[in-house]
Design a protein around this motif. Sequence first.
Motif, PDB file in Angstrom:
ATOM      1  N   PHE A 192      -8.845 -27.231   6.548  1.00 53.59           N
ATOM      2  CA  PHE A 192      -8.561 -27.534   7.882  1.00 53.59           C
ATOM      3  C   PHE A 192      -8.288 -29.167   8.421  1.00 53.59           C
ATOM      4  CE2 PHE A 192     -11.331 -23.443   9.503  1.00 53.59           C
ATOM      5  CZ  PHE A 192     -10.014 -23.083   9.099  1.00 53.59           C
ATOM      6  N   GLN A 193      -9.161 -29.851   7.771  1.00 53.48           N
ATOM      7  CA  GLN A 193      -9.147 -31.327   7.832  1.00 53.48           C
ATOM      8  C   GLN A 193      -7.587 -31.753   7.647  1.00 53.48           C
ATOM      9  OE1 GLN A 193     -12.447 -32.504   5.653  1.00 53.48           O
ATOM     10  NE2 GLN A 193     -14.079 -32.987   7.494  1.00 53.48           N
ATOM     11  N   ASN A 194      -7.091 -31.198   6.658  1.00 48.94           N
ATOM     12  CA  ASN A 194      -5.654 -31.348   5.975  1.00 48.94           C
ATOM     13  C   ASN A 194      -4.688 -30.763   6.796  1.00 48.94           C
ATOM     14  OD1 ASN A 194      -6.794 -33.228   4.155  1.00 48.94           O
ATOM     15  ND2 ASN A 194      -6.949 -31.886   2.718  1.00 48.94           N
ATOM     16  N   GLY A 195      -4.886 -30.104   7.683  1.00 52.25           N
ATOM     17  CA  GLY A 195      -3.829 -29.259   8.429  1.00 52.25           C
ATOM     18  C   GLY A 195      -3.430 -27.880   7.924  1.00 52.25           C
ATOM     19  N   GLY A 196      -4.274 -27.367   6.821  1.00 53.10           N
ATOM     20  CA  GLY A 196      -4.058 -26.249   6.222  1.00 53.10           C
ATOM     21  C   GLY A 196      -4.600 -25.064   7.137  1.00 53.10           C
ATOM     22  N   ARG A 197      -4.595 -23.950   6.553  1.00 51.86           N
ATOM     23  CA  ARG A 197      -4.982 -22.683   7.005  1.00 51.86           C
ATOM     24  C   ARG A 197      -5.904 -21.908   6.035  1.00 51.86           C
ATOM     25  NH1 ARG A 197       0.955 -20.051   7.296  1.00 51.86           N
ATOM     26  NH2 ARG A 197       0.881 -20.934   5.167  1.00 51.86           N
ATOM     27  N   LEU A 198      -6.624 -20.965   6.770  1.00 52.28           N
ATOM     28  CA  LEU A 198      -7.092 -19.954   6.127  1.00 52.28           C
ATOM     29  C   LEU A 198      -6.414 -18.641   6.246  1.00 52.28           C
ATOM     30  CD1 LEU A 198      -9.693 -18.597   4.891  1.00 52.28           C
ATOM     31  CD2 LEU A 198     -10.954 -18.687   7.007  1.00 52.28           C
ATOM     32  N   ILE A 199      -6.248 -18.133   5.260  1.00 49.97           N
ATOM     33  CA  ILE A 199      -5.485 -16.896   5.256  1.00 49.97           C
ATOM     34  C   ILE A 199      -6.291 -15.643   4.353  1.00 49.97           C
ATOM     35  CG2 ILE A 199      -3.288 -15.456   4.601  1.00 49.97           C
ATOM     36  CD1 ILE A 199      -1.941 -18.396   4.551  1.00 49.97           C
ATOM     37  N   TYR A 200      -6.837 -14.587   5.035  1.00 49.98           N
ATOM     38  CA  TYR A 200      -7.223 -13.348   4.433  1.00 49.98           C
ATOM     39  C   TYR A 200      -6.411 -12.515   4.138  1.00 49.98           C
ATOM     40  CZ  TYR A 200     -11.828 -14.977   6.866  1.00 49.98           C
ATOM     41  OH  TYR A 200     -12.903 -15.622   7.306  1.00 49.98           O
ATOM     42  N   ALA A 201      -6.816 -11.658   2.929  1.00 50.05           N
ATOM     43  CA  ALA A 201      -5.844 -10.502   2.675  1.00 50.05           C
ATOM     44  C   ALA A 201      -6.697  -9.581   1.904  1.00 50.05           C
ATOM     45  CB  ALA A 201      -4.715 -11.205   1.442  1.00 50.05           C
ATOM     46  N   GLY A 202      -6.664  -8.219   2.617  1.00 53.21           N
ATOM     47  CA  GLY A 202      -7.299  -7.320   2.126  1.00 53.21           C
ATOM     48  C   GLY A 202      -6.630  -6.014   2.462  1.00 53.21           C
ATOM     49  N   ALA A 203      -7.043  -4.841   2.031  1.00 57.06           N
ATOM     50  CA  ALA A 203      -6.606  -3.423   2.343  1.00 57.06           C
ATOM     51  C   ALA A 203      -7.792  -2.683   2.843  1.00 57.06           C
ATOM     52  CB  ALA A 203      -6.194  -2.954   0.946  1.00 57.06           C
ATOM     53  N   GLY A 204      -7.499  -1.652   3.711  1.00 52.85           N
ATOM     54  CA  GLY A 204      -8.500  -0.803   4.407  1.00 52.85           C
ATOM     55  C   GLY A 204      -9.420  -1.576   5.204  1.00 52.85           C
ATOM     56  N   THR A 205     -10.809  -1.252   5.080  1.00 48.11           N
ATOM     57  CA  THR A 205     -11.844  -1.871   5.686  1.00 48.11           C
ATOM     58  C   THR A 205     -12.103  -3.372   5.514  1.00 48.11           C
ATOM     59  OG1 THR A 205     -13.225   0.185   5.712  1.00 48.11           O
ATOM     60  CG2 THR A 205     -14.371  -1.992   6.078  1.00 48.11           C
ATOM     61  N   SER A 206     -11.602  -3.509   4.288  1.00 50.37           N
ATOM     62  CA  SER A 206     -11.747  -5.202   4.100  1.00 50.37           C
ATOM     63  C   SER A 206     -10.541  -5.843   4.573  1.00 50.37           C
ATOM     64  CB  SER A 206     -11.535  -5.334   2.648  1.00 50.37           C
ATOM     65  OG  SER A 206     -12.427  -4.628   1.672  1.00 50.37           O
ATOM     66  N   GLY A 207      -9.363  -5.280   4.882  1.00 51.18           N
ATOM     67  CA  GLY A 207      -8.353  -5.902   5.543  1.00 51.18           C
ATOM     68  C   GLY A 207      -8.514  -6.050   7.159  1.00 51.18           C
ATOM     69  N   ARG A 208      -9.243  -4.942   7.705  1.00 52.75           N
ATOM     70  CA  ARG A 208      -9.628  -4.981   8.874  1.00 52.75           C
ATOM     71  C   ARG A 208     -10.375  -5.963   9.355  1.00 52.75           C
ATOM     72  NH1 ARG A 208      -9.538   0.680   7.612  1.00 52.75           N
ATOM     73  NH2 ARG A 208      -7.358   1.703   8.144  1.00 52.75           N
ATOM     74  N   LEU A 209     -11.507  -6.267   8.238  1.00 51.34           N
ATOM     75  CA  LEU A 209     -12.508  -7.200   8.732  1.00 51.34           C
ATOM     76  C   LEU A 209     -12.026  -8.712   8.678  1.00 51.34           C
ATOM     77  CD1 LEU A 209     -15.562  -5.688   6.413  1.00 51.34           C
ATOM     78  CD2 LEU A 209     -15.298  -5.844   8.740  1.00 51.34           C
ATOM     79  N   GLY A 210     -10.922  -8.975   7.703  1.00 53.17           N
ATOM     80  CA  GLY A 210     -10.477 -10.215   7.693  1.00 53.17           C
ATOM     81  C   GLY A 210      -9.508 -10.433   9.065  1.00 53.17           C
ATOM     82  N   ILE A 211      -8.817  -9.118   9.384  1.00 55.14           N
ATOM     83  CA  ILE A 211      -7.950  -9.620  10.719  1.00 55.14           C
ATOM     84  C   ILE A 211      -9.129  -9.699  11.840  1.00 55.14           C
ATOM     85  CG2 ILE A 211      -6.728  -8.341  12.452  1.00 55.14           C
ATOM     86  CD1 ILE A 211      -5.101  -7.176   9.881  1.00 55.14           C
ATOM     87  N   LEU A 212     -10.029  -9.057  11.958  1.00 60.27           N
ATOM     88  CA  LEU A 212     -11.197  -9.083  12.787  1.00 60.27           C
ATOM     89  C   LEU A 212     -11.643 -10.478  13.013  1.00 60.27           C
ATOM     90  CD1 LEU A 212     -13.085  -8.166  15.037  1.00 60.27           C
ATOM     91  CD2 LEU A 212     -14.511  -7.456  13.349  1.00 60.27           C
TER      92      LEU A 212
END
Length: 294
Positions: free
Chosen positions: A58-78
């Motif tokens: 974040f300090q360097n202008g970067g991002r956090l990106i989650y990747a998952g499938a099913g429940t895990s993917g939905r939790l990342g999107i949430l």
Amino acid sequence: MLNRLTTEMRNPKSAEIDTLPVRDRLLLMNDEDAGVAAAVRSEIDQIESAVNLVVQAFQNGGRLIYAGAGTSGRLGILDASECPPTFGVDPAMVRGLIAGGERAITTAIEGAEDDEGLGRSDLEALSPDPRDVVIGIAASGRTPYVIGALEKAKEAGAKTVAVSNNKDSKIGQAADVAIEVVTGPEIITGSTRLKAGTAQKLVLNMITTIAMTGIGKVYGNLMVDVQPTNQKLIERAKHIIMEATGCDASTAKEMYEKADGQVKTAIVMILLGCSYEEAVGQLEKSKGIIREIN
């Protein structure tokens, strides 16, 4: 083999759950859930490493990106979707990818999680670079879609984190940091939306919340960059101003309006007794961290 994973084993405590009175079923489930927080605590060192990577991103202008499938993917999107209204960040700063795309948020997309190439291409579409952190989430720790995303992230020079619920996971081996919260067999065999999902939710909450405190999105324990997009949040914003400065409701309302609804700016105006323009300047110099304003 799948049946060797702790998340897929049969839980002897719930072997006869379908014969128990409803109250006893609930108590059994509650007892099993009670151990989740302790399991998460055992991975604090790894979670700390992940938070440090995210703060640096974040300090360097970067991002956090989650990747998952099913429940895990939905939790990342949430988790990603809750960061903009809570911390006032750009929606592009925290992103969530799910195998099968947006439709998979509400509908199971069969086979998508087994496509390693899809994980690679979905991440590639976001143009990852060395400033980013990619967090792969999978209860089993072996989901091909997640492995593909993590491998593509490493090729792009991004830092990688794996969140799973089994030790020595494949996604852990593919990542710079492996968070492996072993919650044991579920009360309904293999239903990893239960204890495993709860553990994942706790970990993701910790990562984004503590990372946001590290970049000045929190003052004390107050969400000073909250976005007042509805009446409830407008009132919350004014209350935050009062709590942060000790001012009365009338002053909080006045400064909230003078700061055009920018809570953090209003707080600095009150603390320094300065104008809106001066407060904005001070926040720019301190990179948005109130405690670093002299």
